[in-house]
Design a protein around this motif. Structure first.
Motif, short mmCIF file in Angstrom:
data_model
loop_
_atom_site.label_atom_id
_atom_site.label_comp_id
_atom_site.label_asym_id
_atom_site.label_seq_id
_atom_site.Cartn_x
_atom_site.Cartn_y
_atom_site.Cartn_z
N GLY A 1 0.83 -1.20 0.00
CA GLY A 1 0.00 0.00 0.00
C GLY A 1 0.86 1.24 0.00
O GLY A 1 1.97 1.25 0.54
N PHE A 2 0.35 2.29 -0.63
CA PHE A 2 1.10 3.55 -0.68
C PHE A 2 0.13 4.72 -0.63
O PHE A 2 -0.95 4.68 -1.23
CB PHE A 2 1.93 3.62 -1.96
CG PHE A 2 2.67 4.91 -2.11
CD1 PHE A 2 3.84 5.15 -1.41
CD2 PHE A 2 2.19 5.91 -2.95
CE1 PHE A 2 4.52 6.35 -1.53
CE2 PHE A 2 2.86 7.11 -3.09
CZ PHE A 2 4.04 7.33 -2.37
N LEU A 3 0.52 5.75 0.08
CA LEU A 3 -0.23 7.00 0.16
C LEU A 3 0.72 8.16 -0.12
O LEU A 3 1.89 8.15 0.28
CB LEU A 3 -0.84 7.19 1.55
CG LEU A 3 -1.94 6.21 1.99
CD1 LEU A 3 -2.32 6.47 3.45
CD2 LEU A 3 -3.16 6.32 1.09
N GLY A 4 0.23 9.18 -0.80
CA GLY A 4 1.05 10.36 -1.06
C GLY A 4 0.28 11.36 -1.89
O GLY A 4 -0.82 11.08 -2.37
N GLY A 5 0.84 12.55 -2.03
CA GLY A 5 0.19 13.56 -2.83
C GLY A 5 0.70 14.95 -2.51
O GLY A 5 1.73 15.13 -1.85
#
Length: 314
Positions: A167-171
């Motif tokens: 899983g990956f989160l970013g922005g």
């Protein structure tokens, strides 16, 4: 008177002699289809044993009648012909091959057919915790890491599950002509299990799956400046098992495709934290917790998130 009687007798004798000397009547010969007239000295009723069998038209059959005589009022009725027999078949063509008998099923369930085969698919969603900054204090976020893996049935009873989730989160967040990055996170989950098929029948089986999940997470919590950026991390350990039913789509001629619904009971340990800021102005912080509970603790449809899995066997 006496003379008249004598004359009548003489006349009768003369008529009788004339009648006796008349030629024999013609008779029909049924064998030749013509008319046969016996000789003048043949009366047509020759005596058996005295007639000459070689004489024309005088051969007898031992019954006092000529040999050609077949009975009937005129002697021309032929003997009854034998019934006509159908011609013997001369065909040499081979008989038509019999249709192959339908092969009976082997009686095995869909699950039994999957023994020794590898199933690949979705093994459920597990979230991995990670620390966050909440108003200058410590908060807690999660990263979803859906597990994909394989299941191998070593026997009808025992199988092996191995899976990996990522899983990956970013922005970025922007406003007023400026843009700043949002907190990012990366998570990895390792899944292992030993499914046990306690019962199976035709297209379904009842399973219990002892399993373990281990997850790691890491990322960055961005501050107002690069000096206030902080690292963050998390850890997950789950030990327990699930109980449920796995349905094979053999009723649609796709026994390799399965759908499993289950609920689980786990002992869970989690920890999360954020590190010291880059400039050292903000100290690190961490939190840990543990508990025991089922996988369905919220709404009933939450089972679709963590307890519904799908596999396809090759």
């Amino acid at each position: 008177m006496h003379d008249r009687t004598l004359r009548l007798l003489a006349a009768a004798a003369l008529v009788g002699g004339c009648l006796g000397a008349a030629p024999a009547q013609a008779q029909v010969n049924p064998e030749e289809g013509g008319v046969w007239v016996p000789p003048a000295d043949d009366t047509g009723t020759t005596d058996t044993g005295t007639s000459d069998p070689g004489a024309s038209g005088s051969d007898t059959s031992g019954s006092g009648q000529p040999a050609w005589y077949q009975g009937g009022p005129t002697g021309q009725e032929p003997a009854e012909a034998p019934p006509e027999q159908p011609p013997a078949s001369t065909s040499t063509a081979a008989p038509a091959a019999a249709a192959p008998a339908e092969q009976p099923g082997d009686g095995r369930s869909d699950h039994a057919r999957m023994v020794g085969r590898v199933g690949v698919g979705y093994m459920g969603v597990t979230t991995v915790p990670i620390g966050s900054v909440d108003g200058g204090g410590l908060g807690l976020d999660t990263v979803s890491a859906p597990a994909l893996g394989i299941r191998y049935w070593a026997s009808e009873l025992v199988g092996i599950d191995v899976g990996v989730g990522l899983g990956f989160l970013g922005g970025n967040a922007g406003g007023g002509g400026s843009s700043v990055p949002t907190d990012n996170a990366f998570a990895m989950l390792l899944h292992g299990g030993v499914p046990l098929a306690l019962f199976h029948e035709s297209h379904y089986k009842f399973v219990i799956i002892p399993e373990v999940n281990i997850g790691f997470s890491t990322g960055t919590a961005f501050g107002a400046s690069s000096g206030q950026d902080r690292g963050r991390s998390g850890f997950l350990f789950q030990l327990g098992g699930r109980l449920g039913t796995e349905i094979h789509f053999g009723f649609m001629d796709i026994p390799q495709l399965t759908l499993q619904a289950s609920v689980g009971l786990y002992f869970e340990y989690t920890s999360a934290g954020v590190g010291e800021s880059n400039d050292g102005s903000i100290p690190d912080a961490s939190v840990s917790q543990y508990g025991l509970g089922t996988t369905v603790q919220g709404e009933p449809w939450d089972i679709l998130l963590g307890g519904l899995t799908a596999l396809y066997y090759f």
